[in-house]
Design an enzyme around this catalytic site. Structure first.
Site, short mmCIF file in Angstrom:
data_model
loop_
_atom_site.label_atom_id
_atom_site.label_comp_id
_atom_site.label_asym_id
_atom_site.label_seq_id
_atom_site.Cartn_x
_atom_site.Cartn_y
_atom_site.Cartn_z
N TYR A 76 -16.48 4.13 -25.34
CA TYR A 76 -15.29 5.00 -24.86
C TYR A 76 -14.10 4.72 -25.91
O TYR A 76 -13.32 5.45 -25.98
CB TYR A 76 -14.96 4.69 -23.59
CG TYR A 76 -15.39 5.32 -22.46
CD1 TYR A 76 -16.74 5.33 -22.23
CD2 TYR A 76 -14.69 5.84 -21.54
CE1 TYR A 76 -17.43 6.00 -21.27
CE2 TYR A 76 -15.23 6.44 -20.53
CZ TYR A 76 -16.70 6.71 -20.21
OH TYR A 76 -17.16 7.31 -19.29
N LYS A 102 -29.12 -2.15 -23.21
CA LYS A 102 -30.30 -1.45 -24.06
C LYS A 102 -30.56 -2.41 -25.06
O LYS A 102 -30.54 -2.28 -26.31
CB LYS A 102 -30.21 -0.09 -24.37
CG LYS A 102 -30.34 0.79 -23.45
CD LYS A 102 -31.77 1.00 -22.72
CE LYS A 102 -32.43 2.10 -23.96
NZ LYS A 102 -33.90 2.37 -23.63
N ASP A 138 -32.13 1.88 -18.56
CA ASP A 138 -32.99 3.14 -17.89
C ASP A 138 -33.62 2.72 -16.85
O ASP A 138 -33.93 3.56 -15.79
CB ASP A 138 -33.81 3.72 -19.16
CG ASP A 138 -34.32 2.75 -19.97
OD1 ASP A 138 -34.31 1.38 -19.89
OD2 ASP A 138 -35.36 3.07 -20.48
N ASP A 170 -20.37 3.95 -16.36
CA ASP A 170 -20.08 5.31 -15.78
C ASP A 170 -21.20 6.06 -15.11
O ASP A 170 -21.24 6.66 -14.07
CB ASP A 170 -19.62 6.11 -17.06
CG ASP A 170 -18.99 7.66 -16.54
OD1 ASP A 170 -18.38 7.33 -15.55
OD2 ASP A 170 -19.34 8.57 -17.34
N ASP A 201 -22.59 6.79 -11.00
CA ASP A 201 -22.68 7.75 -10.29
C ASP A 201 -23.77 7.94 -9.29
O ASP A 201 -23.80 8.45 -8.29
CB ASP A 201 -22.28 9.08 -11.27
CG ASP A 201 -20.94 9.71 -11.39
OD1 ASP A 201 -19.98 8.88 -10.92
OD2 ASP A 201 -21.09 10.82 -11.64
C1 IPM Z 1 -14.93 7.71 -14.16
C2 IPM Z 1 -14.61 8.83 -14.72
C3 IPM Z 1 -14.06 8.62 -16.06
C4 IPM Z 1 -14.84 8.10 -16.91
C5 IPM Z 1 -13.44 10.22 -16.73
C6 IPM Z 1 -12.77 10.94 -15.71
C7 IPM Z 1 -12.71 9.73 -17.97
O1 IPM Z 1 -15.85 9.65 -14.85
O2 IPM Z 1 -14.12 6.99 -13.56
O3 IPM Z 1 -16.12 7.26 -13.73
O4 IPM Z 1 -15.74 8.61 -17.63
O5 IPM Z 1 -14.74 6.76 -17.01
MG MG Z 2 -17.94 8.61 -14.05
#
Ligand code: IPM
Ligand code: MG
Length: 367
Positions: free
Chosen positions: A142, A192, A224, A248, A252
């Site tokens: 990032y 990884k 993975d 990240d 999710d």
């Molecule tokens: C998160 C989001 C952020 C990230 C974006 C909005 C920059 O997806 O907080 O998970 O990628 O970290």
């Molecule tokens: Mg995210």
């Protein structure tokens, strides 16, 4: 003594609606539990861009550095898709994380009993799920340099750099091990190491840190495989420690196990300040959901649970954090649902503020 200070940054889209509900919850704790906060509010993301031409004004950044905790809603929206990368709404969020040095991002994924049927996975795979992802938040691909888009031999080349120092890996690992000590004493580190040198270093440093935590059972997994295991048998995990990008994605994935992104809070913590409290920002894992913004449909629970995390991690009010979490559990058990939690059920959804009404009533009943 003055009250602890909170800076509220609602941001964009549903961020504004759900944060308005969080303020009602904050007010409840001030009125009924004698936990008063000095609350100020400011702009971030597209809202800040519209007002100032930047997704985070320097004055707002300075305020964020001074307060005891920041509560952030969400940033972004289609209106800002064509903006230059450097002023996109997300840059405001990333600047807060970076300049406050919030290296440990705690993303719990908990499956509420009342919602176990709602996961896309079979109920027995997710019922009772309670995992904590610790995502390194201030480094890795990032932020790594070099980065950019340049031209080589008439061909555009996009570059980002995955870079981690030992110290960066170590401080996040300590945060993850400390959490594991308060939970089931299991930590799985994901990288990884089979293809990335930064992964080899990651594994090495985490193993080194584990010597200070002999009670914690440490395992390593390629990221993975970790993604696969998360959907195959998520209850094998307690705490997961992973880097910024894998974190990240994996968070999710873990979030969806619980049935709705609208349920999950997060805490981003940095080093202790002079008053002993960690630098901290709390935000829901979900985004600004432009498709439903402004309609009073959004689920405020993730944002309200983020305030519960603030009570626990910034203000040492674990009992009141639990009070709030229990009130939310009760409301869900009673069948109160925003639209995102309906599935095929034949129920009428409540509005964003209707959900908060129910939570406040459950809080009243808890006294
Ligand atoms: C998160 C989001 C952020 C990230 C974006 C909005 C920059 O997806 O907080 O998970 O990628 O970290
Ligand atoms: Mg995210």
């Amino acid at each position: 003594m003055s009250n602890p200070s909170l800076l509220i940054l609602p941001g964009d889209g549903i961020g504004q609606e759900v944060m308005a509900e969080v303020r009602r919850v904050i007010d409840w704790f001030g009125a009924k539990r004698d936990l008063a906060f000095d609350v100020s509010e400011d702009l971030v993301g597209g809202a800040a861009y519209d007002a100032h031409g930047t997704p985070l004004h320097d004055d707002t950044m300075a305020k964020a550095q001074e307060v005891d905790a920041v509560l952030l809603g969400a940033v972004g929206g289609p209106k800002y898709d064509d903006l230059d990368f450097s002023v996109k709404p997300e840059r405001g969020l990333l600047r807060l994380r970076k300049e406050m040095d919030l290296f440990a991002n705690l993303r719990p994924a908990q499956c509420f009993d009342a919602l176990a049927d709602f996961s896309s996975l079979k109920k027995d795979i997710v019922a009772g799920l309670d995992i904590m992802i610790v995502r390194e938040l201030t480094s890795g691909v990032y932020f790594g340099e070099p980065r950019g888009i340049h031209t080589e031999d008439n061909m555009r080349v996009g570059v980002n750099t995955q870079r981690y120092t030992e110290a960066e890996i170590e401080r996040g690992a300590r945060a993850a091990f400390d959490l594991a000590m308060k939970r089931d004493k299991k930590l799985c580190s994901m990288e990884k190491a089979n293809v990335m040198e930064s992964g080899i270093l990651w594994r090495d440093v985490v193993t080194e840190v584990s010597k200070d935590y002999p009670e914690v059972e440490l395992s390593h997994m390629y990221a993975d495989n970790g993604a696969m295991q998360l959907v195959r048998a998520p209850k094998q995990f307690d705490v997961i420690y992973t880097d910024n990008l894998f974190g990240d994605i994996l968070s999710d994935c873990a979030a969806m196990l619980t049935g709705s992104l609208g349920m999950l809070p997060s805490a981003s913590l940095g080093a202790p300040m002079a008053n002993g409290r960690p630098k901290a920002m709390y935000e829901p894992v979900h985004g600004s959901a432009p498709d439903i913004a402004g309609q009073g449909k959004a689920n405020p629970i993730a944002c309200i649970l983020s305030f519960a995390m603030a009570l626990r991690y910034s203000f040492d009010e674990g009992a009141d954090a639990t009070r709030l979490e229990t009130a939310i559990e009760k409301v869900l058990a009673d069948g109160v649902r925003t639209g995102d939690l309906l599935g095929d059920a034949d129920t009428t959804p409540v509005s964003t503020s209707g959900m908060t009404d129910a939570i406040l009533a459950a809080l009243d009943a808890s006294l």
